[in-house]
Scaffold this motif. Structure first.
Motif, PDB file in Angstrom:
ATOM      1  N   ALA A  91      12.485   6.343   8.829  1.00 10.56           N
ATOM      2  CA  ALA A  91      11.810   6.316  10.131  1.00 10.56           C
ATOM      3  C   ALA A  91      11.618   7.728  10.677  1.00 10.56           C
ATOM      4  O   ALA A  91      10.583   8.042  11.278  1.00 10.56           O
ATOM      5  CB  ALA A  91      12.610   5.463  11.118  1.00 10.56           C
ATOM      6  N   ASP A  92      12.608   8.593  10.498  1.00 10.15           N
ATOM      7  CA  ASP A  92      12.474   9.987  10.942  1.00 10.15           C
ATOM      8  C   ASP A  92      11.297  10.667  10.241  1.00 10.15           C
ATOM      9  O   ASP A  92      10.536  11.418  10.853  1.00 10.15           O
ATOM     10  CB  ASP A  92      13.760  10.763  10.663  1.00 10.15           C
ATOM     11  N   ALA A  93      11.155  10.421   8.934  1.00 11.17           N
ATOM     12  CA  ALA A  93      10.042  11.010   8.192  1.00 11.17           C
ATOM     13  C   ALA A  93       8.707  10.438   8.660  1.00 11.17           C
ATOM     14  O   ALA A  93       7.723  11.169   8.816  1.00 11.17           O
ATOM     15  CB  ALA A  93      10.234  10.761   6.695  1.00 11.17           C
ATOM     16  N   ALA A  94       8.650   9.126   8.900  1.00 17.34           N
ATOM     17  CA  ALA A  94       7.412   8.496   9.362  1.00 17.34           C
ATOM     18  C   ALA A  94       6.986   9.043  10.708  1.00 17.34           C
ATOM     19  O   ALA A  94       5.794   9.201  10.985  1.00 17.34           O
ATOM     20  CB  ALA A  94       7.606   6.979   9.432  1.00 17.34           C
ATOM     21  N   ARG A  95       7.949   9.329  11.562  1.00 19.08           N
ATOM     22  CA  ARG A  95       7.643   9.885  12.882  1.00 19.08           C
ATOM     23  C   ARG A  95       6.885  11.214  12.752  1.00 19.08           C
ATOM     24  O   ARG A  95       5.980  11.515  13.532  1.00 19.08           O
ATOM     25  CB  ARG A  95       8.944  10.082  13.660  1.00 19.08           C
ATOM     26  N   GLU A  96       7.222  11.976  11.720  1.00 19.40           N
ATOM     27  CA  GLU A  96       6.610  13.294  11.528  1.00 19.40           C
ATOM     28  C   GLU A  96       5.243  13.228  10.874  1.00 19.40           C
ATOM     29  O   GLU A  96       4.328  13.968  11.269  1.00 19.40           O
ATOM     30  CB  GLU A  96       7.528  14.177  10.675  1.00 19.40           C
ATOM     31  N   VAL A  97       5.082  12.369   9.861  1.00 15.78           N
ATOM     32  CA  VAL A  97       3.862  12.442   9.055  1.00 15.78           C
ATOM     33  C   VAL A  97       2.970  11.209   9.155  1.00 15.78           C
ATOM     34  O   VAL A  97       1.880  11.207   8.596  1.00 15.78           O
ATOM     35  CB  VAL A  97       4.205  12.693   7.568  1.00 15.78           C
ATOM     36  N   LYS A 152       9.881   0.526   4.085  1.00 10.18           N
ATOM     37  CA  LYS A 152       8.744   1.353   4.475  1.00 10.18           C
ATOM     38  C   LYS A 152       8.634   1.349   5.998  1.00 10.18           C
ATOM     39  O   LYS A 152       8.942   0.336   6.644  1.00 10.18           O
ATOM     40  CB  LYS A 152       7.449   0.824   3.848  1.00 10.18           C
ATOM     41  N   VAL A 153       8.178   2.477   6.571  1.00  4.45           N
ATOM     42  CA  VAL A 153       8.014   2.596   8.024  1.00  4.45           C
ATOM     43  C   VAL A 153       6.681   3.282   8.298  1.00  4.45           C
ATOM     44  O   VAL A 153       6.340   4.278   7.636  1.00  4.45           O
ATOM     45  CB  VAL A 153       9.161   3.405   8.676  1.00  4.45           C
ATOM     46  N   LEU A 154       5.952   2.757   9.270  1.00  7.71           N
ATOM     47  CA  LEU A 154       4.671   3.336   9.678  1.00  7.71           C
ATOM     48  C   LEU A 154       4.651   3.555  11.188  1.00  7.71           C
ATOM     49  O   LEU A 154       5.287   2.805  11.939  1.00  7.71           O
ATOM     50  CB  LEU A 154       3.509   2.411   9.310  1.00  7.71           C
ATOM     51  N   ARG A 155       3.920   4.569  11.617  1.00  5.44           N
ATOM     52  CA  ARG A 155       3.679   4.747  13.039  1.00  5.44           C
ATOM     53  C   ARG A 155       2.700   3.691  13.523  1.00  5.44           C
ATOM     54  O   ARG A 155       1.896   3.163  12.752  1.00  5.44           O
ATOM     55  CB  ARG A 155       3.111   6.153  13.329  1.00  5.44           C
ATOM     56  N   ARG A 156       2.734   3.405  14.811  1.00  2.00           N
ATOM     57  CA  ARG A 156       1.894   2.377  15.392  1.00  2.00           C
ATOM     58  C   ARG A 156       0.407   2.634  15.140  1.00  2.00           C
ATOM     59  O   ARG A 156      -0.356   1.706  14.839  1.00  2.00           O
ATOM     60  CB  ARG A 156       2.183   2.285  16.895  1.00  2.00           C
ATOM     61  N   ASP A 157      -0.047   3.890  15.244  1.00  2.00           N
ATOM     62  CA  ASP A 157      -1.469   4.171  15.044  1.00  2.00           C
ATOM     63  C   ASP A 157      -1.901   3.877  13.611  1.00  2.00           C
ATOM     64  O   ASP A 157      -3.026   3.416  13.370  1.00  2.00           O
ATOM     65  CB  ASP A 157      -1.793   5.628  15.412  1.00  2.00           C
ATOM     66  N   VAL A 158      -1.012   4.116  12.653  1.00  2.20           N
ATOM     67  CA  VAL A 158      -1.332   3.822  11.258  1.00  2.20           C
ATOM     68  C   VAL A 158      -1.384   2.308  11.047  1.00  2.20           C
ATOM     69  O   VAL A 158      -2.290   1.787  10.387  1.00  2.20           O
ATOM     70  CB  VAL A 158      -0.304   4.468  10.311  1.00  2.20           C
ATOM     71  N   VAL A 159      -0.439   1.582  11.623  1.00  2.36           N
ATOM     72  CA  VAL A 159      -0.438   0.118  11.523  1.00  2.36           C
ATOM     73  C   VAL A 159      -1.730  -0.462  12.074  1.00  2.36           C
ATOM     74  O   VAL A 159      -2.370  -1.322  11.455  1.00  2.36           O
ATOM     75  CB  VAL A 159       0.773  -0.486  12.261  1.00  2.36           C
ATOM     76  N   ALA A 160      -2.137   0.010  13.245  1.00  2.00           N
ATOM     77  CA  ALA A 160      -3.346  -0.516  13.889  1.00  2.00           C
ATOM     78  C   ALA A 160      -4.582  -0.286  13.027  1.00  2.00           C
ATOM     79  O   ALA A 160      -5.507  -1.119  13.008  1.00  2.00           O
ATOM     80  CB  ALA A 160      -3.527   0.132  15.258  1.00  2.00           C
ATOM     81  N   ASP A 161      -4.615   0.833  12.306  1.00  2.00           N
ATOM     82  CA  ASP A 161      -5.769   1.152  11.474  1.00  2.00           C
ATOM     83  C   ASP A 161      -5.747   0.401  10.154  1.00  2.00           C
ATOM     84  O   ASP A 161      -6.798  -0.036   9.661  1.00  2.00           O
ATOM     85  CB  ASP A 161      -5.795   2.667  11.215  1.00  2.00           C
ATOM     86  N   VAL A 162      -4.566   0.226   9.572  1.00  2.00           N
ATOM     87  CA  VAL A 162      -4.462  -0.322   8.225  1.00  2.00           C
ATOM     88  C   VAL A 162      -4.406  -1.848   8.206  1.00  2.00           C
ATOM     89  O   VAL A 162      -5.002  -2.499   7.330  1.00  2.00           O
ATOM     90  CB  VAL A 162      -3.211   0.264   7.518  1.00  2.00           C
ATOM     91  N   LEU A 163      -3.712  -2.444   9.155  1.00  2.00           N
ATOM     92  CA  LEU A 163      -3.424  -3.882   9.107  1.00  2.00           C
ATOM     93  C   LEU A 163      -4.673  -4.760   8.959  1.00  2.00           C
ATOM     94  O   LEU A 163      -4.673  -5.686   8.136  1.00  2.00           O
ATOM     95  CB  LEU A 163      -2.630  -4.287  10.352  1.00  2.00           C
ATOM     96  N   PRO A 164      -5.755  -4.511   9.713  1.00  2.00           N
ATOM     97  CA  PRO A 164      -6.922  -5.394   9.574  1.00  2.00           C
ATOM     98  C   PRO A 164      -7.573  -5.349   8.201  1.00  2.00           C
ATOM     99  O   PRO A 164      -8.308  -6.276   7.837  1.00  2.00           O
ATOM    100  CB  PRO A 164      -7.889  -4.858  10.647  1.00  2.00           C
ATOM    101  N   ALA A 165      -7.327  -4.287   7.433  1.00  5.86           N
ATOM    102  CA  ALA A 165      -7.982  -4.147   6.129  1.00  5.86           C
ATOM    103  C   ALA A 165      -7.162  -4.724   4.982  1.00  5.86           C
ATOM    104  O   ALA A 165      -7.635  -4.758   3.843  1.00  5.86           O
ATOM    105  CB  ALA A 165      -8.276  -2.667   5.858  1.00  5.86           C
TER     106      ALA A 165
END
Length: 265
Positions: free
Chosen positions: A103-109, A158-171
């Motif tokens: 989660a710490d790494a996901a927060r950064e990248v 696996k951990v994702l930031r919220r903005d990445v989830v919002a972009d990836v999930l619908p696809a």
């Protein structure tokens, strides 16, 4: 940043209790939630989770019809509004301190995945030879067919930031054992950076994955993903992303493995 940890569970009455005990003890942040995604459980899993929820308001359960691991993770991700959203196997193979490092790494990248094949990874118990062989073969096929550079697509942390989830999930289009590959492929195709983080991973008894039967299914699913990706690229005329080592993958190497077991760096 608030973290939601999704635990997909199908009939995990013997393992979900100890896993929740461990995660609740180590993940002390009062804003962290443990979201158990119940996948048509017919045993006592739901009752055990409910007991934890009565004792700790951070434990939340969502019940679904049989959707498969990928399906319940996708549904739980869609319901989450946390800054960081991740998932981890209900068997406790990934210690909670390791999930916090991811989660710490996901927060950064933007996103991070656990890697059991990294030189700094620690596997206290050796995996059976057949499992190692089929895993290596599948990883090779993923790299060749999809151009994904990751050494370990299937590790269940696996951990994702919220903005990445919002972009990836619908696809996303896959809810079976290929969910992890679909997630990584779509994220990469949409330009999101994902770091591979070496992990401590403790092989657990009782795995429902068959080294032969499920590998065949995953191979067939991988071909479907490859064909669907080609059709999508031809339709959208998006140039292929060349395979490369994930950015910043080695910056998360552990300098002192014992000091990291069960805690943050």
């Amino acid at each position: 940043m608030r973290l939601d940890i999704v635990m997909p569970a199908h009939n995990e009455e013997h393992r979900i209790g100890p896993t929740l005990d461990s995660y609740r003890a180590v993940c002390a942040d009062p804003q962290t939630q443990f979201v158990v995604a119940l996948d048509a459980c017919t045993d006592a899993t739901a009752d055990i989770v409910a007991d934890h929820a009565r004792r700790d308001a951070r434990v939340v359960a969502h019940e679904f019809p049989k959707l498969g691991k990928g399906g319940v993770v996708m549904e739980a991700f869609a319901r989450s509004d946390a800054d960081l959203v991740g998932f981890v196997d209900a068997d406790g193979a990934t210690p909670p301190g390791e999930l916090l490092r991811i989660a710490d790494a996901a927060r950064e990248v933007g996103g991070a995945i656990a890697c059991r094949h990294h030189p700094s990874a620690v596997l206290p118990a050796a995996r059976p030879p057949l499992r190692r062989l089929t895993s290596a073969g599948f990883s090779f096929a993923v790299r060749r067919l999809l151009g994904l550079p990751y050494a370990d697509t299937q590790c269940g942390a696996k951990v994702l930031r919220r903005d990445v989830v919002a972009d990836v999930l619908p696809a996303l289009s896959t809810r079976d054992l290929l969910f992890d590959v679909d997630l990584l492929q779509v994220a990469r195709d949409r330009g999101h950076a994902l770091a591979e983080v070496p992990t401590i991973w403790v092989d657990q008894d009782g795995s429902r994955v068959s080294a032969v039967k499920d590998t065949r299914r995953m191979g067939a699913g991988l071909l479907r993903l490859w064909a669907a990706r080609r059709r999508r690229r031809e339709r959208d005329r998006v140039p292929a992303v060349p395979a490369a080592r994930p950015a910043a993958a080695r910056r998360f190497d552990r300098p002192n493995v014992p000091a990291l077991i069960g805690g943050r760096r």
